[in-house]
Write a protein that holds these residues in place. Structure first.
Motif, PDB file in Angstrom:
ATOM      1  N   ASP A   1       0.734  -1.350  -0.044  1.00 45.90           N
ATOM      2  CA  ASP A   1       0.129   0.346   0.034  1.00 45.90           C
ATOM      3  C   ASP A   1       0.716   1.027  -0.045  1.00 45.90           C
ATOM      4  OD1 ASP A   1      -2.424  -1.571   0.045  1.00 45.90           O
ATOM      5  OD2 ASP A   1      -2.569  -1.366   2.133  1.00 45.90           O
ATOM      6  N   GLU A   2       2.123   1.155   0.503  1.00 49.90           N
ATOM      7  CA  GLU A   2       3.002   2.572   0.636  1.00 49.90           C
ATOM      8  C   GLU A   2       4.045   2.421  -0.484  1.00 49.90           C
ATOM      9  OE1 GLU A   2       4.450   2.324   4.669  1.00 49.90           O
ATOM     10  OE2 GLU A   2       2.467   2.072   5.553  1.00 49.90           O
ATOM     11  N   VAL A   3       4.078   1.647  -1.291  1.00 47.66           N
ATOM     12  CA  VAL A   3       4.901   1.713  -2.450  1.00 47.66           C
ATOM     13  C   VAL A   3       4.512   2.617  -3.421  1.00 47.66           C
ATOM     14  CG1 VAL A   3       6.295   0.450  -4.353  1.00 47.66           C
ATOM     15  CG2 VAL A   3       5.597  -0.561  -2.335  1.00 47.66           C
ATOM     16  N   PRO A   4       5.557   3.653  -3.776  1.00 47.17           N
ATOM     17  CA  PRO A   4       4.920   4.907  -4.813  1.00 47.17           C
ATOM     18  C   PRO A   4       4.688   4.169  -6.064  1.00 47.17           C
ATOM     19  CG  PRO A   4       7.218   5.461  -3.423  1.00 47.17           C
ATOM     20  CD  PRO A   4       7.039   4.138  -3.223  1.00 47.17           C
ATOM     21  N   ALA A   5       3.724   5.030  -6.648  1.00 44.07           N
ATOM     22  CA  ALA A   5       3.240   4.334  -7.768  1.00 44.07           C
ATOM     23  C   ALA A   5       4.312   4.434  -8.988  1.00 44.07           C
ATOM     24  CB  ALA A   5       2.021   5.458  -8.454  1.00 44.07           C
ATOM     25  N   VAL A   6       5.245   5.387  -8.951  1.00 43.86           N
ATOM     26  CA  VAL A   6       6.171   5.386  -9.984  1.00 43.86           C
ATOM     27  C   VAL A   6       7.473   4.126  -9.734  1.00 43.86           C
ATOM     28  CG1 VAL A   6       6.069   8.007 -10.160  1.00 43.86           C
ATOM     29  CG2 VAL A   6       7.682   6.993  -8.624  1.00 43.86           C
ATOM     30  N   SER A   7       7.452   3.675  -8.692  1.00 40.95           N
ATOM     31  CA  SER A   7       8.419   2.756  -8.669  1.00 40.95           C
ATOM     32  C   SER A   7       7.847   1.172  -8.753  1.00 40.95           C
ATOM     33  CB  SER A   7       8.736   2.565  -6.984  1.00 40.95           C
ATOM     34  OG  SER A   7       9.429   3.875  -6.538  1.00 40.95           O
ATOM     35  N   GLU A   8       7.764   1.107 -10.140  1.00 42.29           N
ATOM     36  CA  GLU A   8       7.204  -0.174 -10.929  1.00 42.29           C
ATOM     37  C   GLU A   8       7.946  -1.299 -10.396  1.00 42.29           C
ATOM     38  OE1 GLU A   8       5.815  -1.929 -14.899  1.00 42.29           O
ATOM     39  OE2 GLU A   8       6.886  -0.281 -14.831  1.00 42.29           O
ATOM     40  N   HIS A   9       9.172  -1.141 -10.528  1.00 39.93           N
ATOM     41  CA  HIS A   9      10.111  -2.528  -9.980  1.00 39.93           C
ATOM     42  C   HIS A   9       9.889  -2.892  -8.738  1.00 39.93           C
ATOM     43  CE1 HIS A   9      13.725  -4.312  -8.194  1.00 39.93           C
ATOM     44  NE2 HIS A   9      14.198  -4.673  -9.386  1.00 39.93           N
ATOM     45  N   ASP A  10       9.996  -1.720  -7.718  1.00 43.58           N
ATOM     46  CA  ASP A  10       9.560  -2.412  -6.358  1.00 43.58           C
ATOM     47  C   ASP A  10       8.084  -2.671  -6.145  1.00 43.58           C
ATOM     48  OD1 ASP A  10      12.267  -1.431  -5.851  1.00 43.58           O
ATOM     49  OD2 ASP A  10      11.698   0.452  -4.871  1.00 43.58           O
ATOM     50  N   ARG A  11       7.218  -2.261  -6.832  1.00 44.74           N
ATOM     51  CA  ARG A  11       5.953  -2.601  -6.519  1.00 44.74           C
ATOM     52  C   ARG A  11       5.733  -4.145  -7.122  1.00 44.74           C
ATOM     53  NH1 ARG A  11       0.793  -0.933  -5.750  1.00 44.74           N
ATOM     54  NH2 ARG A  11       1.831   1.278  -5.057  1.00 44.74           N
ATOM     55  N   VAL A  12       6.422  -4.438  -8.132  1.00 43.99           N
ATOM     56  CA  VAL A  12       6.255  -5.709  -8.790  1.00 43.99           C
ATOM     57  C   VAL A  12       6.873  -6.727  -7.780  1.00 43.99           C
ATOM     58  CG1 VAL A  12       6.936  -7.238 -10.554  1.00 43.99           C
ATOM     59  CG2 VAL A  12       6.265  -5.322 -11.203  1.00 43.99           C
ATOM     60  N   LEU A  13       7.998  -6.222  -6.997  1.00 41.26           N
ATOM     61  CA  LEU A  13       8.706  -7.382  -6.175  1.00 41.26           C
ATOM     62  C   LEU A  13       7.796  -7.572  -5.012  1.00 41.26           C
ATOM     63  CD1 LEU A  13      11.068  -8.842  -5.002  1.00 41.26           C
ATOM     64  CD2 LEU A  13      11.936  -6.454  -4.306  1.00 41.26           C
ATOM     65  N   VAL A  14       6.918  -6.431  -4.414  1.00 38.29           N
ATOM     66  CA  VAL A  14       6.411  -6.621  -3.297  1.00 38.29           C
ATOM     67  C   VAL A  14       4.989  -7.349  -3.566  1.00 38.29           C
ATOM     68  CG1 VAL A  14       5.161  -5.185  -1.427  1.00 38.29           C
ATOM     69  CG2 VAL A  14       7.460  -4.447  -2.368  1.00 38.29           C
ATOM     70  N   THR A  15       4.569  -7.228  -4.730  1.00 36.15           N
ATOM     71  CA  THR A  15       3.333  -8.029  -4.938  1.00 36.15           C
ATOM     72  C   THR A  15       3.613  -9.281  -5.153  1.00 36.15           C
ATOM     73  OG1 THR A  15       2.535  -6.011  -6.504  1.00 36.15           O
ATOM     74  CG2 THR A  15       1.683  -8.250  -7.033  1.00 36.15           C
TER      75      THR A  15
END
Length: 396
Positions: free
Chosen positions: A312-326
């Motif tokens: 919920d707290e990963v910035p929208a622009v950080s696609e790489h990090d968002r994929v990893l956390v998902t």
């Protein structure tokens, strides 16, 4: 208190760690392996500790005996190709504006890796690290120290880019060890500790939690650290404890890290701005996931809770990090016996990020969760569909 581990050569240390790993997997002592390979066990001890360089013959024999599918021979060759080269002859030091520009460039690279990953940044990061070390060779006094710190920062970024962009642990360790040596020479405790933590994380990914614990402990013990940097080391320690199913030590480390993160001044440790509540939640959730995978099923729900909060707290622009956390969330859901939800998360991710944009380390994590789901719940429709989707997305 003993100092941090300082192998003579990071390539040797990594080869030795993998040889030790495979020997233990096959249930052999050093003496037994020595007899099978026709090498004295004291020589193998030095190979495993990183104090002696392995030969190609030893790597090939060990691969055949330990059934490693050629890993040690490939590692022997790859480590010589990717290890940091010597700085080379000194070049004239440019003006201070050049060093300041390099520092700004490093910050930009760091932000970019969070958005697109590290694969496309490996070459420029390595080039800049070597360039700065050539400047350092002829630089005076305080300028020399500043350049060492800057070169260590680029080495850290290069190591992480190798791990993230190519899943190449040998190259990652080589650059992180080089950076650690430069940071130590510059007497920068924060950077030295960070690079020990990076090495700990890489060793953990190779299946060597004992070395990971030792490196994280060494980072934690570095004198002069701010609370947030020390928390980063303690989080690495928690991850390694979880990998050996030591729930008590893991939870103790997480509690220490949480207290340290609650008492800090960001102005004193500017680099730690990236260690947000989301990062703590991700590390805690990953620890609980690993404990659940190793029999601590009561931790599964806590894993889902923490990783969900992190996402919920990963910035929208950080696609790489968002994929990893998902992907971590999918793994947590699988541990919590929610296969349909886990498969749905990964299926949506694959549909949105075709091929995961060539992120090998992240792809490896995704496939590990998919295999776990397929092994435990092969008859669940969502799991079967995910397996088909992963096969279709895999390169032929």
């Amino acid at each position: 208190m003993p100092g941090p581990p300082r192998p003579q050569d990071p390539a040797r240390a990594h080869f030795g760690a993998r040889l030790r790993h495979w020997r233990r997997v096959r249930g052999l002592s050093q003496a037994a392996l020595g007899r099978e390979l026709r090498y004295d066990h004291t020589f193998l001890s030095k190979i495993e500790s990183g104090s002696r360089r392995p030969t190609r013959e030893l790597a090939e024999r060990a691969d055949r005996l330990l059934e490693t599918d050629g890993e040690l021979t490939a590692l022997w060759a790859r480590e010589r190709r990717t290890a940091p080269a010597a700085p080379g002859p000194p070049t004239s030091m440019p003006g201070t504006d050049a060093a300041e520009a390099m520092d700004r460039l490093l910050q930009a690279y760091t932000r970019t890796m969070a958005e697109v990953g590290g694969r496309d940044l490996i070459v420029p990061l390595e080039h800049h690290a070597r360039t700065i070390m050539r400047w350092w060779s002829g630089a005076p006094g305080a300028t020399s120290t500043a350049l060492l710190v800057l070169a260590a920062g680029f080495a850290e970024a290069a190591g992480w880019a190798w791990l993230d962009g190519e899943n190449d642990r040998a190259a990652a360790l080589s650059w992180c060890e080089a950076g650690y040596q430069w940071a130590t020479l510059a007497r920068d405790p924060q950077l030295s500790a960070r690079l020990l933590v990076r090495q700990s994380i890489v060793h953990l990914s190779t299946g060597d939690p004992e070395t990971a614990i030792a490196l994280a402990g060494a980072a934690r013990a570095v004198e002069g650290l701010g609370p947030r940097t020390r928390a980063w080391a303690v989080l690495a320690e928690a991850r390694a404890h979880a990998a050996v199913a030591d729930a008590r030590a893991c939870e103790r480390s997480l509690a220490v890290a949480e207290r340290l993160l609650a008492h800090h001044d960001p102005a004193d440790e500017p680099w730690t701005a990236g260690i947000t509540d989301s990062v703590f939640a991700l590390n805690a959730g990953t620890c609980y996931r690993d404990l659940a995978l190793r029999g601590g099923t009561a931790f599964a729900g806590r894993s889902v809770e923490h990783v969900s909060r992190s996402l919920d707290e990963v910035p929208a622009v950080s696609e790489h990090d968002r994929v990893l956390v998902t992907i971590r969330l999918a793994g947590a859901l699988a541990c919590a016996d929610q296969p349909e939800d886990a498969a749905g998360v990964l299926s949506d991710l694959l549909s949105a990020s075709a091929g995961l944009r060539g992120w090998p380390r992240i792809g490896t994590e995704l496939r590990a969760v998919q295999v776990h789901l397929a092994t435990r719940w092969p008859a669940v429709g969502a799991v079967r569909e995910l397996s088909d989707q992963v096969r279709s997305a895999s390169p032929r």
